[in-house]
Motif scaffolding. Structure first.
Motif, mmCIF file in Angstrom:
data_model
loop_
_atom_site.group_PDB
_atom_site.id
_atom_site.type_symbol
_atom_site.label_atom_id
_atom_site.label_comp_id
_atom_site.label_asym_id
_atom_site.label_seq_id
_atom_site.Cartn_x
_atom_site.Cartn_y
_atom_site.Cartn_z
ATOM 1 N N VAL A 125 0.849 -1.191 0.000
ATOM 2 C CA VAL A 125 0.000 0.000 0.000
ATOM 3 C C VAL A 125 0.883 1.238 0.000
ATOM 4 C CG1 VAL A 125 -1.798 1.278 1.210
ATOM 5 C CG2 VAL A 125 -1.794 -1.222 1.287
ATOM 6 N N GLU A 126 0.643 2.140 -0.934
ATOM 7 C CA GLU A 126 1.344 3.423 -0.970
ATOM 8 C C GLU A 126 0.337 4.521 -0.663
ATOM 9 O OE1 GLU A 126 4.545 3.746 -1.428
ATOM 10 O OE2 GLU A 126 5.007 1.685 -1.977
ATOM 11 N N THR A 127 0.740 5.474 0.167
ATOM 12 C CA THR A 127 -0.180 6.529 0.597
ATOM 13 C C THR A 127 0.365 7.900 0.233
ATOM 14 O OG1 THR A 127 -1.019 5.178 2.422
ATOM 15 C CG2 THR A 127 -1.371 7.548 2.565
ATOM 16 N N VAL A 128 -0.485 8.703 -0.374
ATOM 17 C CA VAL A 128 -0.173 10.103 -0.669
ATOM 18 C C VAL A 128 -1.001 10.952 0.283
ATOM 19 C CG1 VAL A 128 -0.204 11.915 -2.419
ATOM 20 C CG2 VAL A 128 0.268 9.547 -3.084
ATOM 21 N N ASN A 129 -0.325 11.773 1.087
ATOM 22 C CA ASN A 129 -1.028 12.494 2.143
ATOM 23 C C ASN A 129 -1.551 13.842 1.681
ATOM 24 O OD1 ASN A 129 1.138 14.339 2.232
ATOM 25 N ND2 ASN A 129 2.215 13.124 3.758
ATOM 26 N N SER A 130 -2.219 14.512 2.593
ATOM 27 C CA SER A 130 -2.916 15.764 2.276
ATOM 28 C C SER A 130 -1.969 16.887 1.897
ATOM 29 C CB SER A 130 -3.779 16.188 3.467
ATOM 30 O OG SER A 130 -2.975 16.376 4.628
#
Length: 1001
Positions: A125-130
């Motif tokens: 899982v890769e997450t791009v934050n706000s």
């Protein structure tokens, strides 16, 4: 805070100690709390130092341990600093652990259950934050993902305002007959990219990309192309209310003006005509100079609005008390496109509220309401279709010798008389075609914990819209110019589409002891998709003031209607287990049924199994200071795809026309009762870690194989049907993802970090249908060939014969699948000359890199994205570099490099002999590109500067945001980013520059 407790649920850290001397035991109890919040820390590790004696705290942080009266207890928990306390004969020991800022564990939501800590997550899982998503100048937050995630291809195919132009694929194109787009999920509810476009990007907390089988298989149906999981912001319990106001204003222009600027001026065009022999000097004099047509008009400046305003404003209120947390927001977004009449307005309102009136009950509501107002100019192409209209997409080809001004020097605001076409600003004013979209996306949920660690969650949600179209041709324009064939018209259309989802899950998690942790989840999900459209039209209206359907001629009344519906029913289970916080494993199984398939084959079972090894926590690496973290993980599983028409498996009947005022019926689609799920098997192996406390890395290999593809297979016309949807063919995508991050330097009030992503994808067709080895798609110059990636097929241009200036083409060999460039011919025959061009349809390499930094209140982030090995037919050049085919229109300056006896090494043939350029590989250009996709610069005023507000203003920031600021490419067309086999008449991507302020009260 309870939100933090949920994030840290199941994150116990095991302690590793050696034996020590025995002493008299006594029972010690207490509570382990978070020093920053006072909340209990669930499943904290409490170990008697020097022994194997230990326990884990419960969900409230309480513990009881039998230990020696003179023992030293070691308290630890994921994301906190370890702390030792001497018992000193006490029966109660209460400890507050300090958060570890450098090791604070990120958690992500990966399915239907609780969030998981990154260190124990088996799935990829890769997450791009706000921080990356906020203040996005594009209308869709998905545009910001370009170059951010290894393996995720993100392309925006037009700059038309309001066009849902973002296309996304994960690890290659996984299907030829159905969609390769990922599954979009917003706060647990399946959704669409269009619904994300209808959201305020500043409402998004994060976007997680689920990449491998361990992460996606729990979604089973539609998860074969990955999952894009959008999590919106929520308020926090026991948090003082805050109000944040943001406002941005700026300008938008075309990202690339070069093709327009390379068109000839009037004087250059006349000189070219004469030098090339296309026209004689006397012809030019007679037809242009003598009548006074000697202007140097840049027609693209009159057919396009090259600089347009853009602005956006929003307000967010968030906070919470002991029992309720909330976040409410409202936003406004306005963008004007380059094409006259094109605009996009978006208004949103969001309310995310949750509460826990008792320890065992939690409930919430997440709701986003939106209103989109949009008009596009159909004389230009967009992401859905191209356009070859001289009044739009090819308007730059108008002869520059003509003038847009009348004899009095006034701009012709309605009709360019010398061109014989309408001013597009007038055209869109008298032929309005406007859409209003009312969208709703939201869910309500209730969570009940009747027994400790046993949670039942029920969630019901909807994602849908109502869209109204109002189009007309004004009678006044018909009377004045005979526009639209001399007939006024009114068109009204209404669309209703929604997906209703209900999900129920039961999850149980437990720490067997300090070193063993597991959780199991069972669930059910039902989805109903509904689509209804109705339209009516009439023509012959006579007054602009009475433009309604009833005022048209009754003989022109027309109505139409369509409706479809489909349903999905799913049951699923998931289990995961962790040992010593070093070894993690999970298993998922899901059964899906879809009404889109034959009744006997509509069910399918999808599953996955995965494991993760936290190598750094092994004893043999404990003393290796250079390695901060090291993980190895692998997963294998299956997923499905059902992105076809709702009635693709059914035999359909429809109208066969009217005979003697009686409608006839006929079979319009043959049945295929054995049509079933497209299936995928996915293997992923990855290694990730951090070394020297500076470099983060992740390398992953994947092997993705799609079988039983849902394709429209060509049928003999003698059957009465040109195609039928079947399960055929197999395709493979194998590749590698690489992600690197480097802390160049970091201090207490400054940092500088570099990140980069890279993906290489090798595509291969393993089988087709009917034992075919090749399938050429008519009119696309694309072919599917077994044991090859999807390739461009067409005549290969061999250049100009230096001896006589004639165009030449290579003659294919016996096997047209083998690129052959030996013998040439001057006789163009598309069918006979078509062969493998050696160029792939889909780019094998994509990625990005970014540089971010901060110093005190100053921060910046620059994100670059690139695609390599991308090819596309520049169909525009077939028009603007073909002067003999268009002898009175403008051409590009590049056409001046034509053959003459003195210029035998020319790019183009001897125009004087009437040669025309053909549709061949001289149009197939390398459209690889590198773009500065996103640039953000911000400055937060020092707190001391805000003291005069007496605490009213908590934060004040000045922001600068730019999109597509720089583009590097060898592609000579309008825009290299178009996700298509060819491009023409499209309004290219936009370049935006905005300034703004952000104030928090």
């Amino acid at each position: 805070m309870l939100m933090k407790k949920a994030k840290l649920f199941l994150t116990a850290l095991s302690a590793f100690v050696s034996l020590c001397a025995f002493a008299q035991n006594r029972e010690v109890h207490g509570v382990v709390t978070d020093a920053s919040t006072g909340e209990g820390i669930p499943f904290a590790s409490v170990v008697e130092k020097g022994t194997m004696n230990g326990v884990a705290s419960d969900a409230d942080g309480s513990y009881t341990l039998s230990a020696a009266s003179d023992a030293v207890l070691v308290f630890s928990a994921m994301g906190y600093q370890e702390h030792e306390v001497a018992v000193d004969g006490r029966s109660e020991v209460i400890v507050a652990l300090e958060p570890d800022a450098e090791f604070l564990e990120e958690t992500v939501i990966v399915g239907y259950g609780s969030s998981k800590s990154v260190s124990s997550l088996v799935g990829s899982v890769e997450t791009v934050n706000s921080e990356t998503l906020k203040n996005a100048p594009s209308s869709s937050a998905l545009d910001q993902l370009q170059g951010q995630v290894a393996g995720l291809s993100v392309l925006t195919s037009s700059g038309v305002a309001g066009d849902n132009a973002v296309s996304m694929t994960l690890h290659g194109v996984g299907s030829f007959g159905t969609s390769s787009a990922p599954l979009y999920v917003i706060d647990g509810i399946p959704s669409s990219s269009r619904s994300i476009m209808a959201m305020n990007p500043n409402d998004i907390e994060s976007i997680s990309i689920l990449k491998d089988a361990a992460a996606t298989s729990i979604y089973g149906s539609r998860a074969s192309n990955g999952v894009i999981y959008v999590t919106t912001k929520t308020g926090s319990y026991n948090e003082r209310a805050s109000v944040t106001i943001r406002s941005q204003y700026g300008m938008s222009t075309l990202a690339n003006l070069t093709p327009y600027e390379n068109m000839m001026t009037g004087s250059e065009l006349m000189d070219f005509w004469v030098r090339s022999g296309i026209h004689s000097e006397s012809w030019v004099k007679q037809n242009f100079i003598d009548p006074g047509y000697t202007a140097n008009t840049k027609w693209y400046e009159y057919f396009m609005n090259l600089v347009t305003p853009q602005y956006q404003n929003d307000i967010t209120i968030e906070g919470g008390g002991e029992k309720v947390a909330y976040m409410v927001s409202a936003s406004q977004y306005h963008q004007e496109g380059f094409t006259p009449g094109n605009y996009y307005d978006r208004f949103t309102a969001r309310s995310n509220v949750q509460g826990h009136p008792t320890d065992w009950l939690k409930f919430g509501l997440n709701l986003n309401l939106s209103l989109d107002m949009n008009q596009q100019n159909d004389n230009w192409g967009n992401s859905s279709e191209a356009s070859n209209y001289l009044s739009g997409g090819l308007s730059y080809m108008w002869n520059p010798l003509y003038s847009p001004y009348d004899e009095n020097g006034n701009l012709e605001s309605e009709y360019f008389s010398q061109l014989g076409t309408y001013n597009q600003n007038y055209y869109t004013a008298v032929m309005p075609d406007k859409y209003n979209r009312y969208g709703a996306n939201g869910n309500v949920f209730v969570e009940i914990e009747p027994v400790k660690n046993l949670k039942f969650v029920s969630r019901a949600g909807i994602d849908g819209y109502i869209r109204n179209r109002n189009a007309s041709v004004l009678p006044s324009a018909v009377d004045k110019y005979g526009i639209n064939g001399g007939s006024a018209i009114v068109i009204k259309q209404n669309y209703l589409e929604y997906a209703a989802t209900i999900t129920n899950t039961l999850e149980y998690s437990m720490n067997i002891n300090a070193n063993n942790r597991f959780s199991v989840l069972a669930g059910q999900e039902g989805i109903m998709n509904d689509y209804v459209a109705f339209g009516a039209s009439s023509s012959g209206q006579t007054d602009d003031r009475t433009l309604i359907l009833n005022n048209g001629l009754q003989s022109t009344f027309n109505v139409n209607e369509t409706a479809t519906q489909s349903k999905f029913l799913s049951f699923f289970g998931h289990a995961d287990y962790s040992l010593f916080d070093r070894y993690h494993a999970d298993v998922t199984v899901r059964n899906d049924a879809s009404s889109r398939f034959g009744s006997s084959v509509r069910n399918a079972v999808f599953w996955s199994a995965g494991a993760r090894w936290n190598i750094k926590r092994e004893s043999f690496l404990q003393g290796v200071g250079a390695i901060n973290n090291l993980d190895l993980k692998a997963s294998y599983g299956t997923q499905g795809n059902a992105a076809i028409g709702d009635y693709s498996s059914l035999g359909l009947i429809g109208s066969s026309g009217e005979y003697q005022e009686v409608n006839g019926t006929a079979v319009t689609q043959p049945a295929n009762n054995m049509l079933t799920w497209e299936k995928q098997a996915l293997l992923t192996v990855g290694l990730s870690g951090r070394v020297f406390d500076v470099l983060d890395f992740e390398v992953a290999y994947y092997d993705r194989q799609t079988s039983s593809m849902l394709m429209d297979v060509p049928n003999p016309y003698t059957t009465g049907f040109s195609k039928v949807t079947q399960n055929v063919g197999t395709i493979s995508n194998r590749g590698v993802d690489i992600t690197l991050g480097v802390d160049i330097f970091r201090g207490s009030d400054y940092f500088l970090r570099f990140n980069t992503t890279f993906n290489y994808n090798a595509q291969k067709i393993l089988s087709l249908f009917d034992d075919r080895q090749r399938w050429e798609i008519a009119n696309t110059f694309v072919a599917y060939v077994v044991d090859s990636p999807v390739m461009f097929y067409g005549p290969i241009y061999a250049g100009v014969d230096p001896a006589d200036g004639a165009p030449m083409w290579y003659v294919p060999g016996e096997d047209k699948d083998v690129t052959t460039m030996n013998e040439t011919t001057k006789n163009y025959d598309e069918a006979a000359l078509t062969q493998n061009t050696g160029k792939r349809r889909y780019a094998p390499i994509n990625g990005g890199f970014s540089l971010s930094g901060g110093w005190r209140g100053l921060s910046f982030q620059a994100d670059f994205a690139y695609v390599l090995g991308k090819y596309m037919f520049n169909n525009d050049a077939f028009f603007y570099l073909n002067p003999n085919a268009n002898p009175t229109y403008n051409v590009s300056k590049a056409a001046s490099d034509f053959w003459t006896p003195e210029n035998t090494d020319a790019q183009y043939p001897d125009w004087s002999k009437g040669y025309q350029m053909q549709f061949d590989t001289h149009l197939l250009e390398n459209s690889s590109f590198l773009r500065l996709k996103n640039l953000q610069i911000g400055y937060a005023l020092p707190e001391r500067w805000l003291n005069w507000t007496n605490g009213v203003v908590k934060d004040f920031r000045i922001t600068f945001t730019a999109r597509n600021l720089l583009t590097f490419t060898n592609y000579t067309g309008i825009d290299p980013e178009v996700d298509s086999n060819l491009a023409y008449g499209i309004a290219g991507n936009s370049k935006q520059i905005l300034g703004g302020i952000e104030i928090t009260f």
